[in-house]
Structure formats: structure tokens, C-alpha cells
Write an enzyme that holds these catalytic residues in place. Structure first.
Site, PDB file in Angstrom:
ATOM      1  N   CYS A   9      -7.892   4.393 -19.219  1.00  0.00           N
ATOM      2  CA  CYS A   9      -9.288   3.960 -19.305  1.00  0.00           C
ATOM      3  C   CYS A   9      -9.518   2.707 -18.457  1.00  0.00           C
ATOM      4  CB  CYS A   9      -9.651   3.619 -20.747  1.00  0.00           C
ATOM      5  SG  CYS A   9      -9.607   4.998 -21.889  1.00  0.00           S
TER       6      CYS A   9
ATOM      7  N   GLU B 102     -10.979  -0.048 -19.252  1.00  0.00           N
ATOM      8  CA  GLU B 102     -10.728  -1.297 -19.978  1.00  0.00           C
ATOM      9  C   GLU B 102      -9.255  -1.682 -19.911  1.00  0.00           C
ATOM     10  OE1 GLU B 102     -12.327   1.383 -20.954  1.00  0.00           O
ATOM     11  OE2 GLU B 102     -13.904   0.962 -22.419  1.00  0.00           O
TER      12      GLU B 102
ATOM     13  N   CYS C  23      -8.528   1.413 -26.519  1.00  0.00           N
ATOM     14  CA  CYS C  23      -9.013   0.240 -25.779  1.00  0.00           C
ATOM     15  C   CYS C  23      -9.446  -0.876 -26.735  1.00  0.00           C
ATOM     16  CB  CYS C  23     -10.159   0.637 -24.854  1.00  0.00           C
ATOM     17  SG  CYS C  23      -9.580   1.611 -23.451  1.00  0.00           S
TER      18      CYS C  23
HETATM   19  N1  THU Z   1     -12.647   6.319 -20.605  1.00  0.00           N
HETATM   20  C1  THU Z   1     -12.648   4.997 -20.295  1.00  0.00           C
HETATM   21  O1  THU Z   1     -12.416   4.608 -19.146  1.00  0.00           O
HETATM   22  N2  THU Z   1     -12.909   4.111 -21.291  1.00  0.00           N
HETATM   23  C2  THU Z   1     -13.135   4.460 -22.598  1.00  0.00           C
HETATM   24  O2  THU Z   1     -13.231   3.598 -23.446  1.00  0.00           O
HETATM   25  C3  THU Z   1     -13.306   5.867 -22.945  1.00  0.00           C
HETATM   26  C4  THU Z   1     -12.908   6.855 -21.914  1.00  0.00           C
HETATM   27  C5  THU Z   1     -12.318   7.272 -19.533  1.00  0.00           C
HETATM   28  C6  THU Z   1     -10.993   7.975 -19.714  1.00  0.00           C
HETATM   29  C7  THU Z   1     -11.208   9.247 -18.925  1.00  0.00           C
HETATM   30  O3  THU Z   1     -10.904   8.982 -17.562  1.00  0.00           O
HETATM   31  C8  THU Z   1     -12.706   9.493 -19.036  1.00  0.00           C
HETATM   32  O4  THU Z   1     -13.292   8.273 -19.472  1.00  0.00           O
HETATM   33  C9  THU Z   1     -13.091  10.601 -20.002  1.00  0.00           C
HETATM   34  O5  THU Z   1     -12.505  10.422 -21.233  1.00  0.00           O
END
Ligand code: THU
Length: 157
Positions: A73, A75, A112
């Protein structure tokens, strides 16, 4: 047995003009940075930007992998980079943005939140969390712990 209630205070708004100039810059830079996301599988582009105690802005995005669980993610990309590269600096605030036509901001996933909490506990200073939607609405939490009621942390180990 007794009923208990957990309340979480947060602010919401729809004009980033309500923030001071440096926070507006953080938000604008974070929004622009979503174009760096590597998300060919979900097509869900997330960016996160934070401000250090010296005013420096650091940013990150989600980075996916063909082996889906390997993905990370935005974060955690950002927090790992920051903890490694700026070990002496405290984080004042973090902005999180999802580049998708949604009317409401998207809250961070549980993993996260746990990561944010660890960084906040370590620095013993609250990190403000600003969630921004593409439509311009936002939600602000005073600290990461507000996003994770009844959290688990290292104090019990
Ligand atoms: N994702 C994030 O970057 N942050 C989050 O808090 C939730 C999900 C991303 C992970 C993945 O690449 C995409 O969003 C779909 O889940």
C-alpha cells in the site's frame, strides 16, 4: 457485563483552503503524486504524502506485483521509506489520496493503520491523518490511534 462506547472525533470539509499554506502544499503534492502509483492489477491508484518536523515533504504510492500479496500500500511504501531515511525526524502529518471518482475519502486498510500506529508510538508525538477524495472532500483525524480503537502495541510485550 457493562456496555461501553468508543467515540472517535474527526473533522470533515470540502475545501482545502481551510488548511494552512504548507498543508495545502502537502495535499496538492500528494494528489499529483498518485500518477506515480504502480497499480496495473487493481487500477486503484493511491498516494500518500507526509510532512516532517523540518517541513520536508516525502511521498509514496502503492506498488503492486503480479503475485498479488506481494503488493504494498501507498502508506507503507511511504512509512518504510521515511523510517529508514529520516530516522531522526518526527512526522507531523500524513495525507492519503485515492485517484478514483468517489465522493468520500477512502480510509486506510487495517495493516496500514497498525503501521501508522507503530510510527506514532515510536515518535511519541501525534501524526495528523488527512484523507482526501478526488471530489475534494476530506476527513481529518488528530492522530493515528484514532483510526485504530483498542489497538495492539508493543507495551504489552
Ligand atoms: N491500497 C493502498 O495503497 N492503501 C490502502 O490503505 C488500501 C489499499 C492499495 C493496495 C492495492 O494496490 C490497491 O490499493 C487495491 O487494494
Amino acid at each position: 457485563m457493562e456496555d461501553k462506547l468508543i467515540q472517535v472525533k474527526y473533522k470533515e470539509g470540502n475545501s482545502i483552503e481551510a488548511f494552512d499554506d504548507s498543508t495545502q502544499s502537502l495535499i496538492r503534492e500528494t494528489i499529483e503524486f498518485a500518477s506515480n502509483a504502480y497499480a496495473p492489477y487493481s487500477n486503484f491508484h493511491v498516494s500518500a504524502g507526509l510532512m516532517l518536523d523540518n517541513g520536508k515533504i516525502v511521498k509514496g504510492t502503492n506498488v503492486e506485483n503480479a503475485s498479488y500479496p506481494v503488493s504494498i500500500c501507498a502508506e507503507r511504501t511511504l512509512l518504510s521509506h521515511t523510517v529508514s531515511n529520516y530516522p531522526k525526524n518526527k512526522i507531523q502529518k500524513i495525507a492519503i489520496y485515492v485517484d478514483k471518482d468517489l465522493s468520500e475519502p477512502v480510509p486506510p486498510c487495517g495493516v496500514c493503520r497498525q503501521t501508522l500506529l507503530e510510527v506514532e508510538k515510536r515518535q511519541a508525538q501525534p501524526i495528523e491523518v488527512i484523507l482526501i477524495s478526488k471530489s475534494g472532500t476530506y476527513i481529518v483525524f488528530e492522530k493515528c490511534a484514532d483510526l485504530l480503537p483498542l489497538y495492539f502495541d508493543g507495551e504489552v510485550l
